[in-house]
Each structure stands twice: as C-alpha cells, then as structure tokens.
Design an enzyme around this catalytic site. Sequence first.
Site, mmCIF file in Angstrom:
data_model
loop_
_atom_site.group_PDB
_atom_site.id
_atom_site.type_symbol
_atom_site.label_atom_id
_atom_site.label_comp_id
_atom_site.label_asym_id
_atom_site.label_seq_id
_atom_site.Cartn_x
_atom_site.Cartn_y
_atom_site.Cartn_z
ATOM 1 N N CYS A 163 0.672 -1.357 -0.023
ATOM 2 C CA CYS A 163 0.068 0.295 -0.520
ATOM 3 C C CYS A 163 0.845 1.315 -0.190
ATOM 4 O O CYS A 163 0.565 2.393 -0.735
ATOM 5 C CB CYS A 163 -0.447 0.013 1.272
ATOM 6 S SG CYS A 163 -0.444 -0.394 2.740
HETATM 7 N N1 LIG Z 1 -3.946 -4.025 5.916
HETATM 8 C C1 LIG Z 1 -3.394 -4.126 4.979
HETATM 9 O O1 LIG Z 1 -3.671 -2.676 4.274
HETATM 10 C C2 LIG Z 1 -2.504 -4.549 3.709
HETATM 11 C C3 LIG Z 1 -2.227 -5.965 3.741
HETATM 12 N N2 LIG Z 1 -1.482 -6.482 2.670
HETATM 13 C C4 LIG Z 1 -1.230 -7.680 2.849
HETATM 14 O O2 LIG Z 1 -1.939 -8.825 3.199
HETATM 15 C C5 LIG Z 1 -1.796 -9.837 3.957
HETATM 16 C C6 LIG Z 1 -3.116 -10.009 4.665
HETATM 17 O O3 LIG Z 1 -2.504 -8.344 5.416
HETATM 18 P P1 LIG Z 1 -3.831 -8.366 6.650
HETATM 19 O O4 LIG Z 1 -5.276 -8.781 6.604
HETATM 20 O O5 LIG Z 1 -3.848 -6.151 7.214
HETATM 21 O O6 LIG Z 1 -3.122 -9.254 7.925
HETATM 22 P P2 LIG Z 1 -4.205 -9.913 9.170
HETATM 23 O O7 LIG Z 1 -3.184 -9.626 10.169
HETATM 24 O O8 LIG Z 1 -5.722 -8.839 9.255
HETATM 25 O O9 LIG Z 1 -4.855 -11.421 8.718
HETATM 26 C C7 LIG Z 1 -4.139 -12.449 8.641
HETATM 27 C C8 LIG Z 1 -4.896 -13.447 8.188
HETATM 28 O O10 LIG Z 1 -4.379 -14.182 7.564
HETATM 29 C C9 LIG Z 1 -4.416 -15.418 8.455
HETATM 30 N N3 LIG Z 1 -3.227 -16.376 8.453
HETATM 31 C C10 LIG Z 1 -2.399 -16.298 9.620
HETATM 32 N N4 LIG Z 1 -1.347 -17.362 9.874
HETATM 33 C C11 LIG Z 1 -2.033 -18.397 8.711
HETATM 34 C C12 LIG Z 1 -1.469 -19.067 7.845
HETATM 35 N N5 LIG Z 1 0.071 -19.928 8.527
HETATM 36 N N6 LIG Z 1 -1.759 -19.865 7.140
HETATM 37 C C13 LIG Z 1 -2.884 -19.173 6.626
HETATM 38 N N7 LIG Z 1 -3.638 -18.355 7.441
HETATM 39 C C14 LIG Z 1 -3.106 -17.077 8.345
HETATM 40 C C15 LIG Z 1 -5.221 -14.754 9.408
HETATM 41 O O11 LIG Z 1 -6.309 -16.074 9.838
HETATM 42 P P3 LIG Z 1 -7.071 -16.298 11.935
HETATM 43 O O12 LIG Z 1 -7.353 -14.847 12.250
HETATM 44 O O13 LIG Z 1 -7.157 -17.392 11.196
HETATM 45 O O14 LIG Z 1 -5.574 -16.353 12.485
HETATM 46 C C16 LIG Z 1 -6.244 -13.689 8.984
HETATM 47 O O15 LIG Z 1 -7.358 -14.634 8.159
HETATM 48 C C17 LIG Z 1 -0.420 -9.417 3.983
HETATM 49 O O16 LIG Z 1 0.305 -10.295 3.871
HETATM 50 C C18 LIG Z 1 -0.275 -8.020 3.708
HETATM 51 O O17 LIG Z 1 1.223 -7.905 4.101
HETATM 52 C C19 LIG Z 1 -1.209 -5.706 1.605
HETATM 53 C C20 LIG Z 1 -1.211 -3.940 1.048
HETATM 54 C C21 LIG Z 1 -2.242 -3.133 2.051
HETATM 55 C C1 LIG Z 2 0.928 0.778 9.681
HETATM 56 C C2 LIG Z 2 1.538 -0.875 8.922
HETATM 57 O O1 LIG Z 2 2.204 -1.322 9.297
HETATM 58 N N1 LIG Z 2 1.487 -0.579 7.610
HETATM 59 C C3 LIG Z 2 1.960 -1.594 7.041
HETATM 60 C C4 LIG Z 2 1.885 -2.319 4.848
HETATM 61 C C5 LIG Z 2 1.557 -3.187 5.388
HETATM 62 C C6 LIG Z 2 1.194 -3.298 3.044
HETATM 63 O O2 LIG Z 2 1.377 -2.908 2.879
HETATM 64 O O3 LIG Z 2 1.232 -4.317 3.525
HETATM 65 P P1 LIG Z 2 2.716 -5.787 2.822
HETATM 66 O O4 LIG Z 2 2.962 -5.899 4.374
HETATM 67 O O5 LIG Z 2 2.049 -6.173 2.429
HETATM 68 O O6 LIG Z 2 3.846 -5.198 2.249
HETATM 69 C C7 LIG Z 2 3.991 -1.235 6.997
HETATM 70 O O7 LIG Z 2 3.740 -0.563 6.727
HETATM 71 O O8 LIG Z 2 4.116 -1.845 6.886
#
Ligand SMILES: NC(=O)C1=CN([C@@H]2O[C@H](COP(=O)(O)OP(=O)(O)OC[C@H]3O[C@@H](n4cnc5c(N)ncnc54)[C@H](OP(=O)(O)O)[C@@H]3O)[C@@H](O)[C@H]2O)C=CC1
Ligand SMILES: CC(=O)N[C@@H](CCC(=O)OP(=O)(O)O)C(=O)O
Length: 365
Positions: A163
Amino acid sequence: MVMRVSFSVAVAGASGYAGGEVLRLLLNHPDVRIGALTAHSSAGDRLGVHQPHLPALADRVIEPTSAGTLAGHDVVVLALPHGASGELADALSAHAEGAGPLIIDCGADHRLISAEDWQRFYGSDHAGTWPYGMPELLTGSPEAAHRQREDLRGARRIAVPGCNATAVTLALQPGVAAEIIDPGDIVAALAVGYSGAGKSLKPHLLASEAAGNLQPYGVGGTHRHIPEIAQNLRSASNSAIAPRISFTPMLAPVSRGILATVTAPLTVGDANLVRQVWTEHWEHEPFVDLLPAGTWPSTAAVSGTNRATVQVALDSGAGGAHGRVVAMCALDNLGKGTAGAAIQSMNLALGLPETTGLPTTGVAP
Ligand SMILES: NC(=O)C1=CN([C@@H]2O[C@H](COP(=O)(O)OP(=O)(O)OC[C@H]3O[C@@H](n4cnc5c(N)ncnc54)[C@H](OP(=O)(O)O)[C@@H]3O)[C@@H](O)[C@H]2O)C=CC1
Ligand SMILES: CC(=O)N[C@@H](CCC(=O)OP(=O)(O)O)C(=O)O
C-alpha cells in the site's frame, strides 16, 4: 437479456483486514460468486464473528487453509502473512488440473524482481516474481513503453502491490516518466493508518498506545517497501540514474488511509510545466485523480474507495537550481492499497471491464 459469466472466487485469510475488504468488494461485484473462505486460528468460526460488517456472509463457516479447499475455483485470493502465500501457491499449482485458478497474492511474496532485495529486506528465500498488480505503472522498454494493465490482461498470477509503495509510486511517477526530477534524491514521508499493520496483536497497536499518538516506524532505510518503490520508479524511468529513496512512515491514529508526501529535486523550474506533466500523465486513469490546483489530498475523502488522489506543487525555496517538486497522494490502504488493486487486476485478468465492482464514491464526514 445480457448473460453474465459468474466466476467463483475463494479467499484465504478471510478473517483478516485485507481478506475482509476483498470480500466486501466481491459482494458488490456482479460477475463473481464467493466460494471457500479460509483462515488459520479462526477456522471453524462463523465469518460474522470476525467480519461483522459483512452480514451476507455472517453464517459462512471459516475453513482451514489448504490447497485442496482452495482448488476448483476460478480465482483464489491470498490475503495471508508474508511467507505463507509462496508455499500455498506452489501447492495450489501442483494440486490443480490444467492451468488451475487465477491466483492473486495480496502479500509481498511475489512482488520483487530481485531475489537479493527480497533476501535483504525480508530475510528469507525468494518465492519468485509474478505480474505486478498496478495497472497504472509505466513499464516496458523506452521503445515499447506501456502501462502495466496490458501485462495483466489474461494473467494467471498477480502480485498485489504494497500500500505504501502504491501511494509513493502514484505520487511521483509522472515526474519520473517525464524526466523532470532527479530520481537519485527522493524523500518520502507517509502518515499511515493502523489497519495497514493487520489484525494481529502488537504492543504498539494497543488503543492505549495508538489513540492520540503519532509513532514513526521502519525508519532509516529499513522499510520493506523501499526496494518495491525503487523497482516501480525504475520501471517508469528512462534515466540512467537509479532511484534512491529516503522513506519514513509514521502511524497516525486513523483506521484506514495513507497520505504520502514525496519530494525530489526538479530539473526544470516551471510550475506550469510541472502541472501539465502531472495532468497529462493521470488524465485517462479511472482511479487516479489529480486534484484541482490548490486543493489537497485527504485520506477521509478516499476511504472505502479504490480512488487515489494526487496533488503536485513546486517548492522553489527548497534548494537546488530549480527547487523541489512536492507530490502528494492519498489512498485507502485497504482499498486502492490492497483489495481494490486486487479486484482491479482480477478484472483485467478475467477480461472484465477494469472498473467493475470498484467504488470511487466515499463516505463523509
Ligand atoms: N492491511 C493492509 O492494509 C495491507 C495488507 N497487505 C497484505 O495482505 C496480507 C494480509 O494482511 P492483513 O489482512 O492486514 O493481515 P491480518 O493479520 O488482518 O490477517 C491475516 C489473515 O491471514 C490468516 N493467517 C495467518 N497465518 C496463517 C497461516 N499460517 N496460514 C493461513 N492463514 C493464515 C489469518 O487467519 P486467522 O485470523 O484465522 O489466524 C487472517 O485471516 C499480508 O500479506 C499483508 O502484508 C497488503 C497491503 C495492505
Ligand atoms: C501500518 C503498517 O504497518 N503498515 C504496513 C503496510 C503493509 C502493506 O502494505 O503491506 P505488505 O506488508 O503486504 O507489504 C507497513 O508499513 O509495513
């Protein structure tokens, strides 16, 4: 009557923030039906326990994440922690008959081209490189420059950008592409919302630490998005100078949103030309809006949308022969920063209109 094809989509990481936002968008997408919902520690729970804002899916039960559960869908969206998706994608490919599903990875595992950069910033083995899910990115050789959307049409694997990397890239790409800035001296400061850190418990994410507080993190050239930003700006640039970025994010007490302020030395001192470059670069993009002069990007205005707003100004007193450009971008880290980019890229890969199911209208106040 128009017959619509319906694609089945499974979501791994359905209990998390990114998975929840992907599901919210899918529920408003006319060409998909939602298939398996999987996660990890929450397996066996009703989805409504973890995503109370999605009543249409409240009674669906979360399954454990496995290739067997996810296979058999047209599309699999992985919204898992770094490192979990590389292995799962391999297992899915091995499990599938034929080409298998379109796999869209919201995590970082498949974004970087350089295995060395991956090793340096993530400290593990590189899982490989997939087509990068930023349709607006300028890419290709100088003779065959094009936007990344051309490479996403019909793709079978997509790496959704980080992001912060998206916000910095969209802010500065026009100046890099037009070669009116020095890419060797880029400074980016970002205010970022807490949902970017995911749902897992960390001490600095406790409400007592986060509320009313501003906290820097990833300071001093350590943040994992630095090589991704450099990779993007190199892709957009014809310059022989490699992009060099000083990148400092700061947690701001909002749930969603990123406001990136990016500066770099200008090689021209003409404010009208700078504005023209940014205007022409973004004028045909459906999800990137250069705001009218004198108005500034704000995170609230893009919350819940797939829209990124950009503004540009010339700071003539900031040093150098022509001053520095100040380019800003606001986006929703869960919208254009993750789930929106995933759906926009999915649309291209499936041959659907790129904008299908993606909101640009926000909520206010
Ligand atoms: N949040 C954001 O703004 C952004 C996130 N991302 C990426 O998206 C991905 C998810 O992020 P986010 O939703 O924020 O993270 P969360 O911590 O909110 O969610 C993680 C999810 O992954 C599941 N999980 C954790 N460990 C495992 C495993 N070993 N096997 C299968 N499932 C697993 C969790 O399940 P459970 O809850 O059941 O343990 C949960 O559903 C990450 O790679 C992150 O870097 C990318 C850009 C922006
Ligand atoms: C607040 C905060 O911790 N933000 C995350 C954004 C995560 C993200 O964009 O995604 P990936 O981890 O998939 O690269 C960071 O800056 O690392």
